[in-house]
Design a protein around this motif. Structure first.
Motif, PDB file in Angstrom:
ATOM      1  N   VAL A 140      44.886  28.454  42.303  1.00 11.52           N
ATOM      2  CA  VAL A 140      45.216  26.766  41.842  1.00 11.52           C
ATOM      3  C   VAL A 140      43.573  26.242  42.617  1.00 11.52           C
ATOM      4  O   VAL A 140      43.609  24.606  42.381  1.00 11.52           O
ATOM      5  N   GLU A 141      42.784  27.171  41.732  1.00  9.66           N
ATOM      6  CA  GLU A 141      41.154  26.533  42.550  1.00  9.66           C
ATOM      7  C   GLU A 141      41.165  25.423  40.881  1.00  9.66           C
ATOM      8  O   GLU A 141      40.539  26.495  40.147  1.00  9.66           O
ATOM      9  N   GLN A 142      41.012  24.450  41.275  1.00  7.07           N
ATOM     10  CA  GLN A 142      40.630  23.468  39.874  1.00  7.07           C
ATOM     11  C   GLN A 142      39.925  23.816  38.882  1.00  7.07           C
ATOM     12  O   GLN A 142      39.766  23.186  37.385  1.00  7.07           O
ATOM     13  N   LYS A 143      38.430  24.410  39.943  1.00  7.49           N
ATOM     14  CA  LYS A 143      37.700  24.252  39.127  1.00  7.49           C
ATOM     15  C   LYS A 143      36.867  25.969  38.072  1.00  7.49           C
ATOM     16  O   LYS A 143      36.299  26.467  37.357  1.00  7.49           O
ATOM     17  N   HIS A 144      38.707  25.714  38.268  1.00  4.95           N
ATOM     18  CA  HIS A 144      38.450  27.936  37.544  1.00  4.95           C
ATOM     19  C   HIS A 144      38.636  27.802  36.464  1.00  4.95           C
ATOM     20  O   HIS A 144      39.348  27.010  36.463  1.00  4.95           O
ATOM     21  N   GLU A 145      38.382  28.840  35.805  1.00  5.36           N
ATOM     22  CA  GLU A 145      37.861  29.105  34.374  1.00  5.36           C
ATOM     23  C   GLU A 145      40.542  29.243  33.799  1.00  5.36           C
ATOM     24  O   GLU A 145      40.437  29.194  33.541  1.00  5.36           O
ATOM     25  N   LEU A 146      41.049  29.522  35.142  1.00  2.65           N
ATOM     26  CA  LEU A 146      41.849  30.389  35.093  1.00  2.65           C
ATOM     27  C   LEU A 146      43.283  29.301  35.757  1.00  2.65           C
ATOM     28  O   LEU A 146      44.058  29.144  35.940  1.00  2.65           O
ATOM     29  N   PHE A 147      42.539  28.398  36.268  1.00  2.23           N
ATOM     30  CA  PHE A 147      43.457  27.545  37.203  1.00  2.23           C
ATOM     31  C   PHE A 147      45.095  27.375  36.604  1.00  2.23           C
ATOM     32  O   PHE A 147      44.982  26.955  35.344  1.00  2.23           O
ATOM     33  N   GLY A 148      45.896  27.184  36.906  1.00  2.00           N
ATOM     34  CA  GLY A 148      47.463  26.940  36.593  1.00  2.00           C
ATOM     35  C   GLY A 148      47.698  28.042  35.756  1.00  2.00           C
ATOM     36  O   GLY A 148      49.167  28.227  36.227  1.00  2.00           O
ATOM     37  N   GLN A 149      47.007  29.722  36.137  1.00  2.00           N
ATOM     38  CA  GLN A 149      47.844  30.437  35.442  1.00  2.00           C
ATOM     39  C   GLN A 149      48.175  31.915  36.378  1.00  2.00           C
ATOM     40  O   GLN A 149      47.623  31.648  37.593  1.00  2.00           O
ATOM     41  N   CYS A 150      49.329  32.123  36.208  1.00  2.00           N
ATOM     42  CA  CYS A 150      49.343  32.923  36.962  1.00  2.00           C
ATOM     43  C   CYS A 150      49.184  34.510  37.064  1.00  2.00           C
ATOM     44  O   CYS A 150      48.656  35.224  35.844  1.00  2.00           O
ATOM     45  N   ILE A 151      48.654  35.363  37.951  1.00  2.00           N
ATOM     46  CA  ILE A 151      48.503  36.808  38.232  1.00  2.00           C
ATOM     47  C   ILE A 151      49.449  37.789  37.869  1.00  2.00           C
ATOM     48  O   ILE A 151      49.173  38.818  37.885  1.00  2.00           O
ATOM     49  N   LYS A 152      50.496  36.987  38.562  1.00  2.00           N
ATOM     50  CA  LYS A 152      51.232  38.228  38.838  1.00  2.00           C
ATOM     51  C   LYS A 152      51.807  39.237  37.411  1.00  2.00           C
ATOM     52  O   LYS A 152      52.121  38.783  36.087  1.00  2.00           O
ATOM     53  N   ASP A 153      51.742  40.732  38.338  1.00  2.00           N
ATOM     54  CA  ASP A 153      52.412  41.428  36.664  1.00  2.00           C
ATOM     55  C   ASP A 153      51.488  42.027  35.722  1.00  2.00           C
ATOM     56  O   ASP A 153      51.455  42.361  34.648  1.00  2.00           O
ATOM     57  N   ARG A 154      49.624  41.060  36.032  1.00  2.00           N
ATOM     58  CA  ARG A 154      48.611  41.013  34.666  1.00  2.00           C
ATOM     59  C   ARG A 154      48.190  42.042  34.985  1.00  2.00           C
ATOM     60  O   ARG A 154      47.295  42.360  36.776  1.00  2.00           O
ATOM     61  N   VAL A 155      47.067  42.967  34.115  1.00  2.00           N
ATOM     62  CA  VAL A 155      45.517  42.850  34.129  1.00  2.00           C
ATOM     63  C   VAL A 155      44.533  41.840  34.671  1.00  2.00           C
ATOM     64  O   VAL A 155      43.975  41.451  33.497  1.00  2.00           O
ATOM     65  N   LEU A 156      44.507  42.084  35.776  1.00  2.00           N
ATOM     66  CA  LEU A 156      43.082  41.019  35.812  1.00  2.00           C
ATOM     67  C   LEU A 156      41.650  41.377  36.262  1.00  2.00           C
ATOM     68  O   LEU A 156      41.554  42.926  36.606  1.00  2.00           O
ATOM     69  N   VAL A 157      41.345  40.853  34.876  1.00  2.00           N
ATOM     70  CA  VAL A 157      39.986  41.313  34.562  1.00  2.00           C
ATOM     71  C   VAL A 157      38.715  40.079  35.233  1.00  2.00           C
ATOM     72  O   VAL A 157      39.194  39.545  34.727  1.00  2.00           O
ATOM     73  N   PHE A 158      38.274  39.986  35.753  1.00  2.00           N
ATOM     74  CA  PHE A 158      37.341  39.669  36.323  1.00  2.00           C
ATOM     75  C   PHE A 158      35.341  40.456  37.153  1.00  2.00           C
ATOM     76  O   PHE A 158      35.907  41.122  37.166  1.00  2.00           O
ATOM     77  N   PRO A 159      35.102  39.482  36.720  1.00  2.00           N
ATOM     78  CA  PRO A 159      33.141  40.311  37.175  1.00  2.00           C
ATOM     79  C   PRO A 159      32.977  40.741  38.984  1.00  2.00           C
ATOM     80  O   PRO A 159      33.220  41.937  38.488  1.00  2.00           O
ATOM     81  N   HIS A 160      33.739  40.683  39.661  1.00  2.00           N
ATOM     82  CA  HIS A 160      33.465  40.648  41.114  1.00  2.00           C
ATOM     83  C   HIS A 160      34.411  39.780  41.902  1.00  2.00           C
ATOM     84  O   HIS A 160      34.732  38.082  41.411  1.00  2.00           O
ATOM     85  N   GLY A 161      34.257  40.291  42.837  1.00  2.00           N
ATOM     86  CA  GLY A 161      34.707  39.128  44.429  1.00  2.00           C
ATOM     87  C   GLY A 161      33.908  38.108  44.724  1.00  2.00           C
ATOM     88  O   GLY A 161      33.031  38.213  44.397  1.00  2.00           O
ATOM     89  N   LYS A 162      34.440  37.589  45.437  1.00  2.00           N
ATOM     90  CA  LYS A 162      33.388  36.381  46.159  1.00  2.00           C
ATOM     91  C   LYS A 162      34.176  35.603  47.469  1.00  2.00           C
ATOM     92  O   LYS A 162      35.620  35.957  47.588  1.00  2.00           O
ATOM     93  N   GLY A 163      33.940  35.281  48.960  1.00  2.00           N
ATOM     94  CA  GLY A 163      33.537  34.518  49.902  1.00  2.00           C
ATOM     95  C   GLY A 163      34.357  35.361  50.813  1.00  2.00           C
ATOM     96  O   GLY A 163      33.573  36.534  51.138  1.00  2.00           O
ATOM     97  N   SER A 164      35.149  35.115  51.266  1.00  2.00           N
ATOM     98  CA  SER A 164      36.177  35.484  52.969  1.00  2.00           C
ATOM     99  C   SER A 164      36.639  36.897  52.889  1.00  2.00           C
ATOM    100  O   SER A 164      37.158  36.994  52.004  1.00  2.00           O
ATOM    101  N   THR A 165      36.102  37.926  53.906  1.00  2.00           N
ATOM    102  CA  THR A 165      36.727  39.061  54.446  1.00  2.00           C
ATOM    103  C   THR A 165      38.424  38.288  54.278  1.00  2.00           C
ATOM    104  O   THR A 165      39.065  39.813  53.477  1.00  2.00           O
ATOM    105  N   VAL A 166      38.623  37.995  54.695  1.00  2.00           N
ATOM    106  CA  VAL A 166      40.413  37.560  54.217  1.00  2.00           C
ATOM    107  C   VAL A 166      40.513  37.466  52.956  1.00  2.00           C
ATOM    108  O   VAL A 166      42.361  37.619  53.028  1.00  2.00           O
ATOM    109  N   GLY A 167      39.902  37.648  52.219  1.00  2.00           N
ATOM    110  CA  GLY A 167      40.989  37.542  51.029  1.00  2.00           C
ATOM    111  C   GLY A 167      41.161  39.389  51.039  1.00  2.00           C
ATOM    112  O   GLY A 167      42.092  39.005  49.919  1.00  2.00           O
ATOM    113  N   SER A 168      40.633  39.779  51.515  1.00  2.00           N
ATOM    114  CA  SER A 168      41.871  41.277  51.123  1.00  2.00           C
ATOM    115  C   SER A 168      42.752  40.778  51.226  1.00  2.00           C
ATOM    116  O   SER A 168      43.783  42.180  51.146  1.00  2.00           O
TER     117      SER A 168
END
Length: 137
Positions: free
Chosen positions: A38-66
């Motif tokens: 849902v982050e409009q500036k993100h490269e994957l904006f609007g795409q669903c991660i459900k059931d995908r093999v999500l490949v990304f460099p690393h996470g960022k942000g709050s520990t609530v992300g867990s």
């Protein structure tokens, strides 16, 4: 092709690759009810991660992300598996508590050997990523 990597979260899953070279903050970038970026500036904006093999460099942000990763699994909209260049604690803990297979430090650059649409099998127990020949959909 079978590629060795570091084991982070156990389990085995297969799915279609969804790749981004941008870090992901699960708190703020991903809707935990739908699995849509849902982050409009993100490269994957609007795409669903459900059931995908999500490949990304690393996470960022709050520990609530867990816990957002945990909400994704409870809402049945989580990625099947994840591959990081270098996992950090937020994504690692989220994957472990959610039982989402996660690996990092692939022997080959994931951005050079994987592309969107490939089918990949992630074995977080053995530390392997398998890309079957002709796997692109």
């Amino acid at each position: 092709m079978i590629i060795k990597c570091r084991k982070i979260s156990r389990g085995v899953a297969e799915g279609q690759v969804l790749l981004t070279q941008e870090a992901i903050s699960f708190l703020g970038n991903v809707d935990p009810k739908t699995g849509i970026i849902v982050e409009q500036k993100h490269e994957l904006f609007g795409q669903c991660i459900k059931d995908r093999v999500l490949v990304f460099p690393h996470g960022k942000g709050s520990t609530v992300g867990s816990y957002v990763l945990y909400q994704l699994i409870k809402n049945n909209v989580s990625p099947a598996a994840m591959i990081n260049v270098e996992s950090e604690p937020i994504v690692a803990v989220g994957a472990i508590i959610s039982c989402i297979p996660l690996v990092d430090r692939m022997e080959q650059d994931p951005f050079k050997v994987l592309k969107n649409g490939d089918i990949a099998r992630v074995d977080g127990t053995s530390g392997l990523v398998e890309i079957p020949e002709g796997s692109e959909l």
